[in-house]
Design a protein around this motif. Structure first.
Motif: not given
Length: 274
Positions: A33-62
């Motif tokens: 599952v890709y999100n703005h070039g990140y693999s969600m399961m490999d790069d994001l889960i356990g690495q970022i907070s839900w609010f970081q994900l919210l801003v990434l999903n909304t704006t493309g900015r982590l």
């Protein structure tokens, strides 16, 4: 849809005809599952907070974790568990008639999109402080930029507050800003100057919407960014009031009897004869 095929939109429509495209990402079955070039399961889960994900999903900015923490606390500042607040009251009424959580909480959040409370305050507050900074950079004095905006209605978006004087949320978020290591930027600095001036002249000061807009303008957020990020601003308060009412006896939130209603209309009168 326009029938004029010279309309520039036609080319765009044809390019997207009968297919869904996305610059955000998506699920490649068997891959990731890709999100703005990140693999969600490999790069994001356990690495970022839900609010970081919210801003990434909304704006493309982590955003970094400190900025995400600041935003998370903004949500806390508008999630009061007080069912007198109208968006919370809607959720409580829905809970009292045993509405399902999604419908009740969605209705409460929808009611928060107002001009004086919730996501609706973002646009005027942000536009004001950005314009005020431009005016100051062009040489206007603090008095001039305030007077020019107040006009005849004495309204400055982001300043003053109905019912109460001052805003305890500004004090808390200002303290958090410094604890997280954020320097005071040009928009925040100007907002605090305006607040000090209004406190001396009119006994009013900056409110939470004004402070939030000024701080986040310094972090590079736009109006569309913030309006989208803050769409669920009041959600935890709505959840609380729904849950309390739903756990109580059905119909017990603000019940009324006939004698509780004071009629002030036309007095009783006889119907005319047929």
């Amino acid at each position: 849809m326009s029938s004029n095929k010279t309309d520039p939109c036609w080319k765009h429509w044809d390019q997207h005809r009968n297919k869904i495209t996305s610059n955000k990402g998506g699920w490649k079955i068997g891959d990731a599952v890709y999100n703005h070039g990140y693999s969600m399961m490999d790069d994001l889960i356990g690495q970022i907070s839900w609010f970081q994900l919210l801003v990434l999903n909304t704006t493309g900015r982590l955003p970094d974790k400190n900025l995400a923490t600041w935003l998370e606390n903004c949500f806390s500042c508008l999630s009061w568990p007080d069912s007198r607040i109208w968006c919370n009251q809607i959720a409580a009424l829905a809970g009292s008639v045993k509405t399902r959580p999604v419908a009740a909480i969605s209705a409460g959040i929808q009611a928060s999109d107002a001009l004086l409370y919730g996501p609706g305050v973002i646009t005027p507050c942000l536009k004001f402080i950005q314009q005020a900074r431009e005016d100051k950079d062009q040489g206007q004095t603090l008095f001039e930029l305030i007077q020019n905006r107040q006009g005849n209605n004495h309204s400055l978006p982001g300043f003053a507050r109905p019912i109460a004087k001052g805003d305890e949320r500004v004090t808390a978020m200002y303290r958090l800003s410094r604890e997280l290591g954020f320097e005071i930027g040009p928009h925040e600095s100007l907002a605090l100057e305006i607040s000090e001036y209004l406190t001396i002249q009119e006994g009013e000061s900056i409110n939470f919407g004004g402070y939030m807009a000024a701080f986040l303008a310094d972090q590079g957020f736009s109006d569309p960014d913030l309006s989208r990020i803050m769409a669920l601003w009041v959600s935890a308060g709505v959840h609380a009031c729904y849950a309390e009412a739903a756990d109580n006896t059905a119909g017990s939130y603000l019940p009324l009897q006939c004698q509780d209603i004071i009629y002030t209309g036309v007095a009783p009168r006889d119907l005319p004869s047929p």
